[in-house]
Design a protein around this motif. Structure first.
Motif, PDB file in Angstrom:
ATOM      1  N   UNK A   1       0.822  -1.216   0.000  1.00  0.00           N
ATOM      2  CA  UNK A   1       0.000   0.000   0.000  1.00  0.00           C
ATOM      3  C   UNK A   1       0.856   1.267   0.000  1.00  0.00           C
ATOM      4  N   UNK A   2       2.175   1.079  -0.061  1.00  0.00           N
ATOM      5  CA  UNK A   2       3.077   2.238  -0.106  1.00  0.00           C
ATOM      6  C   UNK A   2       3.156   2.990   1.212  1.00  0.00           C
ATOM      7  N   UNK A   3       3.004   2.267   2.332  1.00  0.00           N
ATOM      8  CA  UNK A   3       2.984   2.954   3.636  1.00  0.00           C
ATOM      9  C   UNK A   3       4.309   2.941   4.376  1.00  0.00           C
TER      10      UNK A   3
ATOM     11  N   UNK B   1      -2.929  -7.919  -2.193  1.00  0.00           N
ATOM     12  CA  UNK B   1      -2.179  -7.725  -3.450  1.00  0.00           C
ATOM     13  C   UNK B   1      -3.133  -7.779  -4.643  1.00  0.00           C
ATOM     14  N   UNK B   2      -4.097  -8.735  -4.614  1.00  0.00           N
ATOM     15  CA  UNK B   2      -5.057  -8.865  -5.723  1.00  0.00           C
ATOM     16  C   UNK B   2      -5.960  -7.644  -5.814  1.00  0.00           C
ATOM     17  N   UNK B   3      -6.359  -7.152  -4.647  1.00  0.00           N
ATOM     18  CA  UNK B   3      -7.217  -5.973  -4.595  1.00  0.00           C
ATOM     19  C   UNK B   3      -6.507  -4.752  -5.200  1.00  0.00           C
ATOM     20  N   UNK B   4      -5.226  -4.599  -4.842  1.00  0.00           N
ATOM     21  CA  UNK B   4      -4.438  -3.468  -5.371  1.00  0.00           C
ATOM     22  C   UNK B   4      -4.304  -3.615  -6.888  1.00  0.00           C
ATOM     23  N   UNK B   5      -4.047  -4.861  -7.343  1.00  0.00           N
ATOM     24  CA  UNK B   5      -3.890  -5.104  -8.775  1.00  0.00           C
ATOM     25  C   UNK B   5      -5.202  -4.833  -9.517  1.00  0.00           C
ATOM     26  N   UNK B   6      -6.328  -5.286  -8.938  1.00  0.00           N
ATOM     27  CA  UNK B   6      -7.638  -5.108  -9.574  1.00  0.00           C
ATOM     28  C   UNK B   6      -7.960  -3.627  -9.779  1.00  0.00           C
TER      29      UNK B   6
ATOM     30  N   UNK C   1      -5.731  -1.465 -10.502  1.00  0.00           N
ATOM     31  CA  UNK C   1      -4.641  -0.900 -11.292  1.00  0.00           C
ATOM     32  C   UNK C   1      -3.646  -0.125 -10.448  1.00  0.00           C
ATOM     33  N   UNK C   2      -3.548  -0.491  -9.180  1.00  0.00           N
ATOM     34  CA  UNK C   2      -2.590   0.178  -8.288  1.00  0.00           C
ATOM     35  C   UNK C   2      -3.047   1.556  -7.849  1.00  0.00           C
ATOM     36  N   UNK C   3      -4.293   1.942  -8.229  1.00  0.00           N
ATOM     37  CA  UNK C   3      -4.754   3.300  -7.900  1.00  0.00           C
ATOM     38  C   UNK C   3      -5.773   3.279  -6.761  1.00  0.00           C
ATOM     39  N   UNK C   4      -5.292   3.313  -5.553  1.00  0.00           N
ATOM     40  CA  UNK C   4      -6.199   3.364  -4.413  1.00  0.00           C
ATOM     41  C   UNK C   4      -6.153   4.774  -3.830  1.00  0.00           C
ATOM     42  N   UNK C   5      -7.328   5.327  -3.542  1.00  0.00           N
ATOM     43  CA  UNK C   5      -7.346   6.657  -2.929  1.00  0.00           C
ATOM     44  C   UNK C   5      -6.879   6.519  -1.479  1.00  0.00           C
ATOM     45  N   UNK C   6      -6.555   7.627  -0.860  1.00  0.00           N
ATOM     46  CA  UNK C   6      -6.111   7.604   0.540  1.00  0.00           C
ATOM     47  C   UNK C   6      -7.194   6.975   1.414  1.00  0.00           C
TER      48      UNK C   6
END
Ligand code: KG4
Ligand code: ZN
Length: 351
Positions: A180-182, A226-231, A233-238
């Protein structure tokens, strides 16, 4: 009795002076967290080199803060297993040199036994005496996650009731934070994000949550994230990240708390302990305390300095060994595995 303890099994260089009653006279911890942060985990070779740089000053500071010299010390205790062998070697060789030069006895300590006795450390004269034996303890850190029954404070009277089959709970926090880039370490970062999130908005399943045994598994839930992030496209809002953290934290701490309380009930003990770095998590502390209270159990949660890696717990475990007459030869070796018998098999496949 005064014991000098030395710890270098992973990414903390630590030394402490503790007396035979568990009273902490000094407790020095040099953390390498910043050294490994860019890599998202501990790099063994960097860890060994940094231990080598710091072990001398850390031991000196522990003696100074306790206001003692090696003449006042009755023995030297050192973590010699389990851990990164190159890292362990630094502490073991330093302990041998110090004990030999001062003419004091040497005892090796299993790091996990250290964590399990840490609840008895006294950091002020007025501290409570600690749990009644036998007790059940959840140990959850970046390297280990297991539930133990402790009948006495030595390796021969500690039984593993169940452990993780794959990743340690802290390792899962660290890997999910990385996804998650934390940043690293992940536990505190996920806890902060989770506080602003809504767990009900992200469905994650904690594997083996209801399996009826005390074995655990945390690599599957990391894969779900990991699957959720991939689904996406790596673009999760804060706010998405906060929700994922809240759901992940609730799933993992819920399993840990339920399993340790169920284990205590099955073993018919009255006292439950949680320790290791993950025990710093507020949600885990709250959940274990609440579930324990509902079953009439006493839940002990040591202060954070006693939960995370430190040398005071090693000094106290060593003091108990010395008091029982144990001595180790200067041929003491570092080993990657624990001396505690395991009941859980690691890895995949049929059981
Ligand atoms: O016991 P420890 O300091 O070192 C060993 O791994 O032996 O534990 C460190 C682990 C890391 O994985 C870290 O992410 C986790 O404990 N941790 C937490 C929290 N603080 C540290 N996990 C969840 N919530 C926290 N607040
Ligand atoms: Zn540890």
């Amino acid at each position: 009795m005064l014991v000098l303890g030395i710890e270098s099994s992973c990414d903390e260089t630590a030394a402490a002076v503790v007396d035979g009653t568990g009273l902490v006279r000094s407790d020095v911890v040099h953390s390498q967290v910043r050294l490994h942060a860019d890599y998202g985990g501990v790099v063994p070779e960097l860890a060994s080199r940094d231990h080598l740089r710091n072990i001398g000053p850390v031991v000196r500071e522990a003696l100074d803060r306790a206001g003692v010299s090696m003449n006042d010390i009755d023995g030297v205790a050192v973590t010699h297993r389990p851990g990164l062998v190159g890292a362990l070697l630094v502490g073991v060789q330093a302990a041998k040199g110090i004990a030999w030069a001062a003419g004091k006895p040497l005892v090796g300590v299993d790091h996990l036994v250290g964590h399990l006795v840490a609840v008895y450390l006294r950091r002020g004269e007025s501290d409570a005496p600690g749990p009644a034996l036998p007790f059940v303890c959840l140990l959850a850190s970046g390297g280990h996650t297991a539930i133990y029954r402790v009948d006495a404070l030595d390796a021969d009277h500690i039984a593993e009731l169940g452990a993780t089959r794959d990743d340690a709970a802290g390792e899962a926090f660290d890997k999910v934070a990385k996804l998650l880039g934390l940043g690293y370490p992940g536990g505190p970062a996920i806890e902060r994000a989770a506080a602003a999130g809504d767990a009900s908005r992200v469905a994650l399943v904690a594997p083996m949550a209801r399996s009826g045994s005390f074995e655990m598994s945390f690599s599957g839930i990391k894969t779900q994230v990991a699957q959720l992030v991939r689904a996406r496209g790596g673009l999760l809002s804060a706010s998405d990240v906060n929700d994922v953290c809240a759901s992940f934290q609730a799933a993992v701490t819920g399993v840990l708390a339920r399993k340790v309380i169920d284990a205590a009930a099955r073993e018919r003990v009255t006292d439950v302990v949680i320790g290791g770095g993950v025990a710093a998590n507020t949600e885990l502390r709250r959940c274990t305390t609440d579930l324990g209270a509902a079953r009439g159990l006493r839940v002990w949660i040591p202060p954070i300095a006693s939960c995370t890696d430190n040398a005071a717990m090693i000094a106290y475990a060593g003091a108990l060994r010395l008091a029982a007459g144990a001595r180790d030869p200067f041929g003491l070796v570092a080993e990657s595995r624990t001396s505690l018998e395991r009941s859980t098999r690691k890895g995949r496949g049929k059981r």
